[in-house]
Write a protein that holds these residues in place. Structure first.
Motif, PDB file in Angstrom:
ATOM      1  N   SER A  54      39.572  40.409  41.973  1.00  0.00           N
ATOM      2  CA  SER A  54      40.315  41.668  41.938  1.00  0.00           C
ATOM      3  C   SER A  54      40.214  42.438  43.249  1.00  0.00           C
ATOM      4  CB  SER A  54      39.823  42.550  40.784  1.00  0.00           C
ATOM      5  OG  SER A  54      38.461  42.904  40.961  1.00  0.00           O
ATOM      6  N   ARG A  62      47.204  43.734  40.775  1.00  0.00           N
ATOM      7  CA  ARG A  62      46.250  43.846  39.666  1.00  0.00           C
ATOM      8  C   ARG A  62      46.929  44.336  38.398  1.00  0.00           C
ATOM      9  NH1 ARG A  62      42.675  46.072  43.524  1.00  0.00           N
ATOM     10  NH2 ARG A  62      43.152  48.164  42.732  1.00  0.00           N
ATOM     11  N   ILE A 143      39.582  41.350  37.032  1.00  0.00           N
ATOM     12  CA  ILE A 143      40.799  42.177  37.014  1.00  0.00           C
ATOM     13  C   ILE A 143      40.783  43.131  35.833  1.00  0.00           C
ATOM     14  CG2 ILE A 143      43.306  42.092  36.686  1.00  0.00           C
ATOM     15  CD1 ILE A 143      43.192  39.365  38.242  1.00  0.00           C
TER      16      ILE A 143
END
Length: 207
Positions: A54, A62, A143
């Motif tokens: 991420s 994202r 994420i």
């Protein structure tokens, strides 16, 4: 050549239900630490979006990935509050948040892949250093954890708009530190973290 996260580790293990686990928010001065656990129902699944660490993705990437992951995988999040972080320390609070995330899954995983070098004591798993750059399951968890925590900090920013948490996510930026000097600390700040601990110490000595 930059390594791309894939299912190599998952396929090597061979179990059907493997949970990737990662956390977000170890470094900020305030807010919870948030962990996520993600199980891909099939490793043959077509993934039409980018899933990687991420920290290597833009906010827009994202957001798209989070939307796809939460619609197409088995996932859950867990968190530890600032009070728990102060009681346990950030390492053990992160471990507990991961345990809570895994406990929240609708399917019990056969094994967990943990980003980092330590496996929470109540989980059966394997620690993977830089796992969010190697395993798709861990990358997906990174994420979900990041997006979930950012949303929490955005919500807290509406309650305490002077700190800029919607921009700095609670990290010790100049903006955040300047606001702490001007407005003091809140119930959401971690009292054992350097700048906060120092401020409390100075305030106490001034009394």
């Amino acid at each position: 050549m930059v390594a791309v996260a894939d299912f190599s580790i998952e396929n090597e293990i061979g179990a059907n239900f493997i949970a990737g686990c990662d956390e977000a928010g170890r470094g900020p001065l305030c807010g919870p630490v948030v962990a996520a656990a993600v199980i891909f129902p099939s490793r043959d699944i077509e993934i039409p979006i980018v899933i990687r660490d991420s920290k290597k993705m833009s906010a827009a990437q994202r957001a798209v990935a989070y939307d796809w992951i939460t619609k197409n995988t088995i996932w859950a999040t867990g968190e530890c509050s600032p009070t728990e972080i102060d009681e346990l320390n950030i390492l053990w609070a992160s471990m507990r948040a991961m345990e809570r995330a895994v406990a929240g899954l609708s399917r019990v995983p056969d094994i967990c892949l943990i980003d980092g070098n330590r496996v929470p004591k109540n989980l059966q798993g394997r620690a993977i250093v830089k796992g969010d750059a190697k395993s798709l399951s861990i990358a997906a968890a990174s994420i979900v954890a990041k997006e979930t925590r950012d949303k929490i900090m955005h919500e807290l920013a509406t309650e305490f708009p002077m700190y800029g948490w919607e921009r700095n996510a609670g990290y010790p930026t100049t903006e955040h530190l300047t606001a702490i000097e001007k407005y003091g600390i809140t119930v959401h700040h971690r009292k054992t973290f350097g700048p906060i601990k120092e401020r409390i110490k100075n305030e106490t000595s001034d009394d």
